[in-house]
Scaffold this motif. Structure first.
Motif, mmCIF file in Angstrom:
data_model
loop_
_atom_site.group_PDB
_atom_site.id
_atom_site.type_symbol
_atom_site.label_atom_id
_atom_site.label_comp_id
_atom_site.label_asym_id
_atom_site.label_seq_id
_atom_site.Cartn_x
_atom_site.Cartn_y
_atom_site.Cartn_z
ATOM 1 N N ASN A 208 -5.472 7.628 -4.752
ATOM 2 C CA ASN A 208 -4.563 7.134 -3.713
ATOM 3 C C ASN A 208 -4.665 5.622 -3.545
ATOM 4 O OD1 ASN A 208 -3.326 9.580 -2.809
ATOM 5 N ND2 ASN A 208 -5.250 10.149 -1.835
ATOM 6 N N ILE A 209 -5.871 5.092 -3.621
ATOM 7 C CA ILE A 209 -6.041 3.639 -3.521
ATOM 8 C C ILE A 209 -5.332 2.945 -4.676
ATOM 9 C CG2 ILE A 209 -7.732 1.765 -3.689
ATOM 10 C CD1 ILE A 209 -7.661 3.064 -0.963
ATOM 11 N N LEU A 210 -5.495 3.492 -5.882
ATOM 12 C CA LEU A 210 -4.836 2.915 -7.051
ATOM 13 C C LEU A 210 -3.316 3.013 -6.934
ATOM 14 C CD1 LEU A 210 -5.023 1.723 -9.916
ATOM 15 C CD2 LEU A 210 -5.183 4.067 -10.785
ATOM 16 N N MET A 211 -2.822 4.144 -6.444
ATOM 17 C CA MET A 211 -1.378 4.320 -6.301
ATOM 18 C C MET A 211 -0.803 3.349 -5.280
ATOM 19 S SD MET A 211 0.731 7.798 -5.300
ATOM 20 C CE MET A 211 -0.001 7.837 -3.653
ATOM 21 N N TYR A 212 -1.461 3.197 -4.130
ATOM 22 C CA TYR A 212 -0.963 2.279 -3.103
ATOM 23 C C TYR A 212 -1.057 0.822 -3.559
ATOM 24 C CZ TYR A 212 -0.983 6.262 0.074
ATOM 25 O OH TYR A 212 -0.738 7.468 0.666
ATOM 26 N N PHE A 213 -2.119 0.499 -4.299
ATOM 27 C CA PHE A 213 -2.262 -0.873 -4.791
ATOM 28 C C PHE A 213 -1.172 -1.201 -5.809
ATOM 29 C CE2 PHE A 213 -3.984 -3.765 -8.037
ATOM 30 C CZ PHE A 213 -4.219 -4.884 -7.246
ATOM 31 N N ALA A 214 -0.949 -0.284 -6.760
ATOM 32 C CA ALA A 214 0.079 -0.528 -7.781
ATOM 33 C C ALA A 214 1.465 -0.567 -7.158
ATOM 34 C CB ALA A 214 -0.001 0.560 -8.856
ATOM 35 N N THR A 215 1.728 0.320 -6.193
ATOM 36 C CA THR A 215 3.031 0.324 -5.532
ATOM 37 C C THR A 215 3.253 -0.968 -4.755
ATOM 38 O OG1 THR A 215 2.925 2.738 -5.326
ATOM 39 C CG2 THR A 215 4.503 1.573 -3.933
ATOM 40 N N SER A 216 2.235 -1.438 -4.074
ATOM 41 C CA SER A 216 2.361 -2.689 -3.326
ATOM 42 C C SER A 216 2.549 -3.881 -4.260
ATOM 43 C CB SER A 216 1.125 -2.901 -2.452
ATOM 44 O OG SER A 216 0.937 -1.834 -1.558
ATOM 45 N N LEU A 217 1.768 -3.895 -5.339
ATOM 46 C CA LEU A 217 1.849 -5.015 -6.278
ATOM 47 C C LEU A 217 3.200 -5.059 -6.967
ATOM 48 C CD1 LEU A 217 0.305 -7.350 -7.657
ATOM 49 C CD2 LEU A 217 -0.416 -5.716 -9.395
ATOM 50 N N LEU A 218 3.645 -3.903 -7.489
ATOM 51 C CA LEU A 218 4.906 -3.847 -8.233
ATOM 52 C C LEU A 218 6.115 -3.813 -7.312
ATOM 53 C CD1 LEU A 218 3.905 -1.334 -11.044
ATOM 54 C CD2 LEU A 218 4.100 -3.820 -11.198
ATOM 55 N N GLY A 219 5.893 -3.612 -6.015
ATOM 56 C CA GLY A 219 7.001 -3.638 -5.078
ATOM 57 C C GLY A 219 7.158 -4.983 -4.399
ATOM 58 N N VAL A 220 6.050 -5.538 -3.927
ATOM 59 C CA VAL A 220 6.110 -6.783 -3.155
ATOM 60 C C VAL A 220 6.378 -7.985 -4.058
ATOM 61 C CG1 VAL A 220 4.799 -8.340 -1.673
ATOM 62 C CG2 VAL A 220 4.626 -5.867 -1.339
ATOM 63 N N VAL A 221 5.634 -8.104 -5.155
ATOM 64 C CA VAL A 221 5.759 -9.291 -6.012
ATOM 65 C C VAL A 221 7.152 -9.402 -6.642
ATOM 66 C CG1 VAL A 221 4.847 -10.457 -8.054
ATOM 67 C CG2 VAL A 221 3.274 -9.383 -6.424
ATOM 68 N N PRO A 222 7.682 -8.353 -7.313
ATOM 69 C CA PRO A 222 9.040 -8.487 -7.857
ATOM 70 C C PRO A 222 10.108 -8.701 -6.795
ATOM 71 C CG PRO A 222 7.890 -6.670 -8.902
ATOM 72 C CD PRO A 222 7.059 -7.089 -7.738
ATOM 73 N N LEU A 223 10.012 -7.982 -5.682
ATOM 74 C CA LEU A 223 11.017 -8.154 -4.634
ATOM 75 C C LEU A 223 10.961 -9.555 -4.041
ATOM 76 C CD1 LEU A 223 13.241 -6.865 -2.964
ATOM 77 C CD2 LEU A 223 11.496 -6.031 -1.379
ATOM 78 N N VAL A 270 13.362 6.590 -0.150
ATOM 79 C CA VAL A 270 12.454 7.673 -0.546
ATOM 80 C C VAL A 270 11.135 7.559 0.195
ATOM 81 C CG1 VAL A 270 11.087 8.586 -2.453
ATOM 82 C CG2 VAL A 270 13.479 8.029 -2.806
ATOM 83 N N TYR A 271 10.533 6.367 0.186
ATOM 84 C CA TYR A 271 9.220 6.214 0.796
ATOM 85 C C TYR A 271 9.268 6.271 2.315
ATOM 86 C CZ TYR A 271 7.278 5.169 -3.754
ATOM 87 O OH TYR A 271 6.876 5.270 -5.064
ATOM 88 N N LEU A 272 10.353 5.771 2.910
ATOM 89 C CA LEU A 272 10.468 5.864 4.359
ATOM 90 C C LEU A 272 10.695 7.299 4.805
ATOM 91 C CD1 LEU A 272 12.615 2.711 5.227
ATOM 92 C CD2 LEU A 272 10.172 3.060 5.638
ATOM 93 N N SER A 273 11.500 8.039 4.031
ATOM 94 C CA SER A 273 11.750 9.433 4.403
ATOM 95 C C SER A 273 10.517 10.290 4.192
ATOM 96 C CB SER A 273 12.922 9.993 3.586
ATOM 97 O OG SER A 273 12.591 10.022 2.199
ATOM 98 N N SER A 274 9.748 9.987 3.155
ATOM 99 C CA SER A 274 8.539 10.774 2.909
ATOM 100 C C SER A 274 7.455 10.501 3.943
ATOM 101 C CB SER A 274 7.995 10.464 1.508
ATOM 102 O OG SER A 274 7.633 9.095 1.395
#
Length: 323
Positions: A208-223, A270-274
Protein backbone atom coordinates in the motif's frame (compact mmCIF):
# COMPACT_ATOMS: atom_id res chain seq x y z
CA UNK A 1 -1.12 -21.00 23.04
CA UNK A 2 1.30 -23.55 21.48
CA UNK A 3 -1.39 -24.76 19.10
CA UNK A 4 -1.90 -21.19 17.81
CA UNK A 5 1.78 -20.55 17.05
CA UNK A 6 2.36 -24.00 15.58
CA UNK A 7 -0.58 -23.70 13.20
CA UNK A 8 0.25 -20.24 11.83
CA UNK A 9 3.11 -21.25 9.50
CA UNK A 10 1.15 -24.27 8.27
CA UNK A 11 -1.79 -22.09 7.25
CA UNK A 12 0.54 -19.60 5.57
CA UNK A 13 2.35 -22.34 3.62
CA UNK A 14 -0.97 -23.75 2.43
CA UNK A 15 -2.02 -20.29 1.18
CA UNK A 16 1.30 -19.85 -0.65
CA UNK A 17 1.18 -23.29 -2.26
CA UNK A 18 -2.36 -22.71 -3.50
CA UNK A 19 -1.31 -19.78 -5.68
CA UNK A 20 -0.44 -22.17 -8.53
CA UNK A 21 -4.06 -23.39 -8.75
CA UNK A 22 -5.62 -20.15 -7.52
CA UNK A 23 -8.34 -18.45 -9.54
CA UNK A 24 -9.98 -15.08 -9.00
CA UNK A 25 -13.56 -14.28 -9.94
CA UNK A 26 -14.11 -11.03 -11.84
CA UNK A 27 -17.65 -10.12 -10.80
CA UNK A 28 -17.96 -7.46 -13.50
CA UNK A 29 -21.14 -5.42 -13.81
CA UNK A 30 -24.07 -7.79 -13.52
CA UNK A 31 -24.88 -11.27 -12.32
CA UNK A 32 -28.15 -11.49 -14.27
CA UNK A 33 -27.97 -13.54 -17.46
CA UNK A 34 -30.48 -11.37 -19.32
CA UNK A 35 -28.19 -8.33 -18.90
CA UNK A 36 -25.00 -10.02 -20.09
CA UNK A 37 -25.71 -10.07 -23.84
CA UNK A 38 -26.53 -6.32 -24.02
CA UNK A 39 -23.28 -5.70 -22.11
CA UNK A 40 -21.45 -7.98 -24.55
CA UNK A 41 -22.78 -6.03 -27.54
CA UNK A 42 -21.98 -2.68 -25.92
CA UNK A 43 -18.37 -3.52 -25.06
CA UNK A 44 -17.79 -5.30 -28.35
CA UNK A 45 -18.92 -2.19 -30.21
CA UNK A 46 -16.74 0.07 -28.05
CA UNK A 47 -13.75 -2.22 -28.56
CA UNK A 48 -14.15 -2.35 -32.35
CA UNK A 49 -14.56 1.44 -32.60
CA UNK A 50 -11.45 1.92 -30.42
CA UNK A 51 -9.37 -0.42 -32.59
CA UNK A 52 -10.47 1.13 -35.88
CA UNK A 53 -10.08 4.72 -34.65
CA UNK A 54 -6.59 4.32 -33.16
CA UNK A 55 -5.31 2.20 -36.06
CA UNK A 56 -6.52 4.82 -38.54
CA UNK A 57 -4.74 7.56 -36.60
CA UNK A 58 -1.48 5.58 -36.61
CA UNK A 59 -1.75 4.70 -40.32
CA UNK A 60 -2.55 8.29 -41.25
CA UNK A 61 0.49 9.62 -39.36
CA UNK A 62 2.87 6.97 -40.70
CA UNK A 63 1.71 7.27 -44.32
CA UNK A 64 1.70 11.10 -44.54
CA UNK A 65 5.14 12.71 -44.59
CA UNK A 66 3.68 16.08 -43.57
CA UNK A 67 2.74 14.58 -40.21
CA UNK A 68 6.27 13.40 -39.40
CA UNK A 69 6.62 16.02 -36.66
CA UNK A 70 7.13 15.68 -32.90
CA UNK A 71 3.47 16.41 -32.10
CA UNK A 72 2.16 13.64 -34.36
CA UNK A 73 4.97 11.29 -33.34
CA UNK A 74 3.72 11.53 -29.76
CA UNK A 75 0.11 11.22 -30.95
CA UNK A 76 0.88 7.96 -32.79
CA UNK A 77 2.47 6.60 -29.62
CA UNK A 78 -0.60 7.67 -27.62
CA UNK A 79 -2.88 5.84 -30.07
CA UNK A 80 -0.76 2.71 -29.78
CA UNK A 81 -0.85 2.84 -25.97
CA UNK A 82 -4.63 3.42 -25.96
CA UNK A 83 -5.07 0.44 -28.25
CA UNK A 84 -2.99 -1.73 -25.91
CA UNK A 85 -4.75 -0.40 -22.81
CA UNK A 86 -8.23 -1.33 -23.98
CA UNK A 87 -6.96 -4.69 -25.28
CA UNK A 88 -5.72 -5.53 -21.78
CA UNK A 89 -9.17 -5.56 -20.19
CA UNK A 90 -12.01 -5.73 -22.73
CA UNK A 91 -11.22 -9.06 -24.51
CA UNK A 92 -11.16 -10.90 -21.18
CA UNK A 93 -14.43 -9.23 -20.20
CA UNK A 94 -16.03 -10.25 -23.51
CA UNK A 95 -14.78 -13.83 -23.14
CA UNK A 96 -16.15 -14.11 -19.62
CA UNK A 97 -19.57 -12.85 -20.71
CA UNK A 98 -19.65 -15.15 -23.73
CA UNK A 99 -18.80 -18.37 -21.90
CA UNK A 100 -20.60 -17.38 -18.67
CA UNK A 101 -17.46 -17.93 -16.63
CA UNK A 102 -15.89 -15.14 -14.60
CA UNK A 103 -12.73 -16.89 -13.42
CA UNK A 104 -9.21 -15.69 -14.22
CA UNK A 105 -6.08 -17.66 -13.22
CA UNK A 106 -3.63 -16.25 -10.71
CA UNK A 107 -0.93 -15.81 -13.37
CA UNK A 108 -3.41 -14.23 -15.77
CA UNK A 109 -4.55 -11.81 -13.10
CA UNK A 110 -0.97 -10.73 -12.39
CA UNK A 111 -0.28 -10.31 -16.12
CA UNK A 112 -3.42 -8.24 -16.67
CA UNK A 113 -2.63 -6.11 -13.63
CA UNK A 114 0.95 -5.55 -14.86
CA UNK A 115 0.07 -4.51 -18.41
CA UNK A 116 -2.81 -2.32 -17.24
CA UNK A 117 -0.42 -0.39 -15.00
CA UNK A 118 2.16 -0.13 -17.80
CA UNK A 119 -0.23 1.38 -20.35
CA UNK A 120 -2.01 3.64 -17.85
CA UNK A 121 1.34 5.03 -16.74
CA UNK A 122 2.38 5.49 -20.38
CA UNK A 123 -0.84 7.40 -21.12
CA UNK A 124 -0.07 9.71 -18.24
CA UNK A 125 3.54 10.35 -19.24
CA UNK A 126 2.76 10.80 -22.95
CA UNK A 127 0.16 13.45 -22.16
CA UNK A 128 2.80 15.27 -20.11
CA UNK A 129 5.33 15.09 -22.96
CA UNK A 130 2.74 16.38 -25.41
CA UNK A 131 2.02 19.33 -23.11
CA UNK A 132 5.75 20.13 -23.06
CA UNK A 133 5.81 19.89 -26.87
CA UNK A 134 2.98 22.44 -27.14
CA UNK A 135 4.74 24.68 -24.59
CA UNK A 136 7.92 24.78 -26.70
CA UNK A 137 5.96 25.27 -29.95
CA UNK A 138 3.95 28.25 -28.67
CA UNK A 139 6.28 29.87 -26.14
CA UNK A 140 9.59 29.27 -27.98
CA UNK A 141 8.66 28.85 -31.67
CA UNK A 142 12.07 29.96 -32.99
CA UNK A 143 13.85 27.23 -31.05
CA UNK A 144 11.24 24.52 -31.56
CA UNK A 145 13.12 22.59 -34.24
CA UNK A 146 16.37 22.61 -32.31
CA UNK A 147 14.80 21.73 -28.96
CA UNK A 148 12.33 19.07 -30.09
CA UNK A 149 14.83 17.12 -32.14
CA UNK A 150 14.10 13.53 -33.24
CA UNK A 151 16.71 12.33 -30.74
CA UNK A 152 15.02 14.10 -27.82
CA UNK A 153 11.55 12.88 -28.87
CA UNK A 154 12.74 9.28 -29.06
CA UNK A 155 14.56 9.65 -25.73
CA UNK A 156 11.44 11.01 -24.00
CA UNK A 157 9.30 8.12 -25.26
CA UNK A 158 11.97 5.56 -24.36
CA UNK A 159 12.30 7.06 -20.87
CA UNK A 160 8.53 6.91 -20.43
CA UNK A 161 8.46 3.23 -21.40
CA UNK A 162 11.33 2.51 -19.02
CA UNK A 163 9.64 4.22 -16.06
CA UNK A 164 6.31 2.56 -16.78
CA UNK A 165 7.79 -0.93 -17.14
CA UNK A 166 9.94 -0.67 -14.02
CA UNK A 167 7.25 0.73 -11.74
CA UNK A 168 4.70 -1.83 -12.93
CA UNK A 169 7.25 -4.62 -12.55
CA UNK A 170 7.98 -3.53 -8.99
CA UNK A 171 4.26 -3.60 -8.13
CA UNK A 172 3.87 -7.04 -9.70
CA UNK A 173 6.89 -8.49 -7.89
CA UNK A 174 5.59 -7.17 -4.59
CA UNK A 175 2.19 -8.72 -5.34
CA UNK A 176 3.72 -12.18 -5.84
CA UNK A 177 4.74 -12.31 -2.16
CA UNK A 178 1.10 -12.10 -1.07
CA UNK A 179 -0.97 -15.09 -0.03
CA UNK A 180 -4.73 -15.41 -0.48
CA UNK A 181 -7.10 -17.32 1.76
CA UNK A 182 -10.80 -17.88 1.09
CA UNK A 183 -12.29 -14.80 -0.59
CA UNK A 184 -11.28 -14.68 -4.28
CA UNK A 185 -14.06 -12.41 -5.57
CA UNK A 186 -12.85 -9.20 -7.25
CA UNK A 187 -15.72 -6.66 -7.51
CA UNK A 188 -14.38 -5.32 -10.80
CA UNK A 189 -14.22 -6.20 -14.49
CA UNK A 190 -10.41 -6.53 -14.46
CA UNK A 191 -7.62 -7.27 -11.97
CA UNK A 192 -6.99 -3.93 -10.32
CA UNK A 193 -4.05 -3.69 -7.92
CA UNK A 194 -6.03 -2.09 -5.10
CA UNK A 195 -8.75 -4.74 -5.34
CA UNK A 196 -6.21 -7.59 -5.31
CA UNK A 197 -4.52 -6.18 -2.22
CA UNK A 198 -7.86 -6.16 -0.38
CA UNK A 199 -8.22 -9.93 -0.93
CA UNK A 200 -4.85 -10.81 0.55
CA UNK A 201 -4.54 -12.32 4.01
CA UNK A 202 -0.87 -11.23 4.15
CA UNK A 203 0.50 -7.97 5.47
CA UNK A 204 0.00 -5.46 2.63
CA UNK A 205 1.48 -2.42 4.40
CA UNK A 206 4.53 -2.20 2.11
CA UNK A 207 2.38 -2.79 -0.98
CA UNK A 208 0.00 0.00 0.00
CA UNK A 209 2.84 2.41 0.76
CA UNK A 210 4.41 1.64 -2.62
CA UNK A 211 1.07 2.04 -4.41
CA UNK A 212 0.30 5.40 -2.77
CA UNK A 213 3.84 6.66 -3.39
CA UNK A 214 3.80 5.69 -7.07
CA UNK A 215 0.29 7.10 -7.54
CA UNK A 216 1.28 10.39 -5.92
CA UNK A 217 4.53 10.62 -7.87
CA UNK A 218 3.02 9.74 -11.26
CA UNK A 219 -0.07 11.83 -10.57
CA UNK A 220 1.29 15.01 -9.00
CA UNK A 221 4.49 15.49 -11.02
CA UNK A 222 3.00 15.03 -14.54
CA UNK A 223 -0.13 17.01 -13.70
CA UNK A 224 2.01 19.83 -12.29
CA UNK A 225 4.06 19.83 -15.48
CA UNK A 226 0.91 19.98 -17.62
CA UNK A 227 -0.58 22.84 -15.58
CA UNK A 228 2.70 24.75 -15.69
CA UNK A 229 2.94 24.30 -19.48
CA UNK A 230 -0.59 25.53 -20.09
CA UNK A 231 -0.14 28.45 -17.73
CA UNK A 232 2.81 29.61 -19.83
CA UNK A 233 0.90 28.83 -23.04
CA UNK A 234 -2.11 30.91 -22.00
CA UNK A 235 0.08 33.84 -20.97
CA UNK A 236 1.87 33.72 -24.33
CA UNK A 237 -1.38 33.50 -26.30
CA UNK A 238 -2.87 36.47 -24.46
CA UNK A 239 0.09 38.58 -25.58
CA UNK A 240 -0.70 37.87 -29.25
CA UNK A 241 -2.35 40.92 -30.84
CA UNK A 242 -4.23 39.45 -33.80
CA UNK A 243 -7.40 37.38 -33.19
CA UNK A 244 -6.35 35.01 -35.97
CA UNK A 245 -3.04 34.32 -34.26
CA UNK A 246 -4.78 33.62 -30.96
CA UNK A 247 -7.22 31.23 -32.61
CA UNK A 248 -4.42 29.36 -34.39
CA UNK A 249 -2.44 29.04 -31.17
CA UNK A 250 -5.46 27.79 -29.24
CA UNK A 251 -6.39 25.32 -31.98
CA UNK A 252 -2.96 23.68 -31.89
CA UNK A 253 -3.40 22.67 -28.25
CA UNK A 254 -7.18 22.44 -27.98
CA UNK A 255 -7.35 18.73 -28.81
CA UNK A 256 -4.63 17.85 -26.34
CA UNK A 257 -6.31 19.91 -23.63
CA UNK A 258 -9.58 18.04 -24.21
CA UNK A 259 -7.81 14.67 -23.93
CA UNK A 260 -5.99 15.75 -20.75
CA UNK A 261 -9.24 16.95 -19.18
CA UNK A 262 -10.99 13.70 -20.10
CA UNK A 263 -8.19 11.47 -18.81
CA UNK A 264 -7.52 13.23 -15.51
CA UNK A 265 -11.19 13.97 -14.90
CA UNK A 266 -12.14 10.30 -15.16
CA UNK A 267 -9.09 9.12 -13.17
CA UNK A 268 -9.85 11.52 -10.33
CA UNK A 269 -13.48 10.43 -10.51
CA UNK A 270 -12.42 6.81 -9.96
CA UNK A 271 -10.31 7.57 -6.90
CA UNK A 272 -12.77 10.03 -5.39
CA UNK A 273 -15.66 7.62 -5.84
CA UNK A 274 -13.68 4.73 -4.39
CA UNK A 275 -12.79 6.78 -1.32
CA UNK A 276 -16.29 8.13 -0.67
CA UNK A 277 -18.60 5.37 -1.90
CA UNK A 278 -18.60 1.69 -1.10
CA UNK A 279 -20.49 0.52 -4.18
CA UNK A 280 -18.31 -1.75 -6.31
CA UNK A 281 -20.70 -1.23 -9.22
CA UNK A 282 -20.09 2.54 -9.16
CA UNK A 283 -16.33 1.99 -9.01
CA UNK A 284 -16.51 -0.31 -12.05
CA UNK A 285 -18.54 2.23 -14.02
CA UNK A 286 -16.13 5.08 -13.26
CA UNK A 287 -13.18 2.82 -14.14
CA UNK A 288 -14.78 2.15 -17.54
CA UNK A 289 -14.61 5.88 -18.26
CA UNK A 290 -10.81 6.12 -18.24
CA UNK A 291 -9.92 2.51 -19.10
CA UNK A 292 -12.36 2.00 -22.01
CA UNK A 293 -14.23 5.17 -23.00
CA UNK A 294 -11.25 7.55 -23.03
CA UNK A 295 -9.16 5.39 -25.46
CA UNK A 296 -12.22 5.25 -27.74
CA UNK A 297 -12.81 9.03 -27.71
CA UNK A 298 -9.19 10.14 -28.20
CA UNK A 299 -9.10 9.45 -31.99
CA UNK A 300 -12.37 11.33 -32.48
CA UNK A 301 -11.14 14.32 -30.48
CA UNK A 302 -7.94 14.61 -32.52
CA UNK A 303 -9.53 13.88 -35.89
CA UNK A 304 -12.50 16.24 -35.45
CA UNK A 305 -10.45 19.18 -34.16
CA UNK A 306 -7.32 18.72 -36.26
CA UNK A 307 -7.30 19.78 -39.90
CA UNK A 308 -4.04 17.95 -40.71
CA UNK A 309 -5.41 14.65 -39.38
CA UNK A 310 -8.58 15.07 -41.44
CA UNK A 311 -6.55 15.64 -44.62
CA UNK A 312 -4.28 12.68 -43.87
CA UNK A 313 -7.27 10.41 -43.23
CA UNK A 314 -8.88 11.46 -46.54
CA UNK A 315 -5.64 10.67 -48.37
CA UNK A 316 -5.38 7.33 -46.61
CA UNK A 317 -8.97 6.38 -47.50
CA UNK A 318 -8.56 7.53 -51.12
CA UNK A 319 -5.35 5.52 -51.53
CA UNK A 320 -6.90 2.42 -50.03
CA UNK A 321 -10.05 2.66 -52.19
CA UNK A 322 -8.06 3.30 -55.39
CA UNK A 323 -5.73 0.38 -54.72
Amino acid sequence: FFHFFLCRPIIHMEAVNQTHDLEFLLLGFSEKLEQEMPLFGLFLGIYMVTIVGNVLIMLAIVSDSQLHTPMYFFLSNLSFVDLCLVSTTVPKLLGNILIHRKAIPYAGCLAQMYFFMVFTCMDNLLLTIMAYDRFVAICHPLYYVSIMSPQLCSLLVLLSWTVSLLISLLHSIMATRLSFCKDHDIPHFFCDLSQVLKLSCSDTFINNILMYFATSLLGVVPLTGILFSYTKICSSILRVQSPGGKYKAFSTCGSHLCVVSLFYGTVFGVYLSSSTAHSSWKNSITSVMYAVITPMLNPFIYSLRNKDIKVALRRLVSRSTSS
